[in-house]
Design a protein around this motif. Structure first.
Motif, PDB file in Angstrom:
ATOM      1  N   LEU A  18       1.161 -17.575 -17.444  1.00 19.40           N
ATOM      2  CA  LEU A  18       2.152 -16.715 -16.802  1.00 19.40           C
ATOM      3  C   LEU A  18       1.473 -15.595 -16.013  1.00 19.40           C
ATOM      4  O   LEU A  18       1.869 -15.288 -14.887  1.00 19.40           O
ATOM      5  N   ARG A  19       0.428 -15.014 -16.572  1.00 18.19           N
ATOM      6  CA  ARG A  19      -0.316 -13.957 -15.882  1.00 18.19           C
ATOM      7  C   ARG A  19      -0.974 -14.503 -14.614  1.00 18.19           C
ATOM      8  O   ARG A  19      -0.952 -13.861 -13.555  1.00 18.19           O
ATOM      9  N   LEU A  29       7.696 -15.336  -8.240  1.00 18.90           N
ATOM     10  CA  LEU A  29       7.384 -16.118  -9.437  1.00 18.90           C
ATOM     11  C   LEU A  29       8.596 -16.833 -10.018  1.00 18.90           C
ATOM     12  O   LEU A  29       8.556 -18.040 -10.248  1.00 18.90           O
ATOM     13  N   VAL A  30       9.681 -16.126 -10.247  1.00 17.02           N
ATOM     14  CA  VAL A  30      10.859 -16.742 -10.876  1.00 17.02           C
ATOM     15  C   VAL A  30      11.422 -17.850  -9.994  1.00 17.02           C
ATOM     16  O   VAL A  30      11.787 -18.919 -10.495  1.00 17.02           O
ATOM     17  N   LEU A  54       9.430 -20.447 -17.394  1.00 22.33           N
ATOM     18  CA  LEU A  54      10.482 -19.702 -16.689  1.00 22.33           C
ATOM     19  C   LEU A  54      11.226 -18.782 -17.643  1.00 22.33           C
ATOM     20  O   LEU A  54      11.479 -17.612 -17.320  1.00 22.33           O
ATOM     21  N   ARG A  55      11.578 -19.272 -18.831  1.00 23.49           N
ATOM     22  CA  ARG A  55      12.257 -18.420 -19.824  1.00 23.49           C
ATOM     23  C   ARG A  55      11.410 -17.200 -20.156  1.00 23.49           C
ATOM     24  O   ARG A  55      11.912 -16.084 -20.238  1.00 23.49           O
ATOM     25  N   LYS A  56      10.124 -17.418 -20.326  1.00 22.24           N
ATOM     26  CA  LYS A  56       9.229 -16.303 -20.673  1.00 22.24           C
ATOM     27  C   LYS A  56       9.112 -15.323 -19.514  1.00 22.24           C
ATOM     28  O   LYS A  56       9.066 -14.111 -19.722  1.00 22.24           O
ATOM     29  N   ALA A  57       9.086 -15.831 -18.287  1.00 26.67           N
ATOM     30  CA  ALA A  57       9.011 -14.956 -17.120  1.00 26.67           C
ATOM     31  C   ALA A  57      10.279 -14.105 -17.016  1.00 26.67           C
ATOM     32  O   ALA A  57      10.214 -12.915 -16.699  1.00 26.67           O
ATOM     33  N   ARG A  58      11.417 -14.710 -17.277  1.00 30.51           N
ATOM     34  CA  ARG A  58      12.681 -13.960 -17.217  1.00 30.51           C
ATOM     35  C   ARG A  58      12.748 -12.902 -18.322  1.00 30.51           C
ATOM     36  O   ARG A  58      13.291 -11.824 -18.111  1.00 30.51           O
TER      37      ARG A  58
END
Length: 63
Positions: A18-19, A29-30, A54-58
């Motif tokens: 993610l980073r 990103l999203v 995606l869930r973690k990014a949100r």
């Protein structure tokens, strides 16, 4: 997958990915992750991976 059931190794790998993706795509990103998670040309296993990222990014929210 709930964080409760994730291994520490999986959490670390996802955080690193993610980073890396955030550095590469920034504010987009999203949107990029949403496209990858919905890409029907990928195998379901790969789409689930992108859905998890995606869930973690949100959950991180705006930076």
């Amino acid at each position: 997958m709930l964080k409760l059931f994730e291994t520490r190794d999986r959490q670390l790998k996802d955080a690193l990915e993610l980073r890396r993706l955030e550095t590469k795509y920034g504010d987009e990103l999203v949107a990029v992750l949403r496209d990858r998670a919905a890409d029907r040309s990928m195998r379901i296993r790969d789409r689930r991976h992108w859905q998890r990222i995606l869930r973690k990014a949100r959950n991180l929210g705006p930076r």
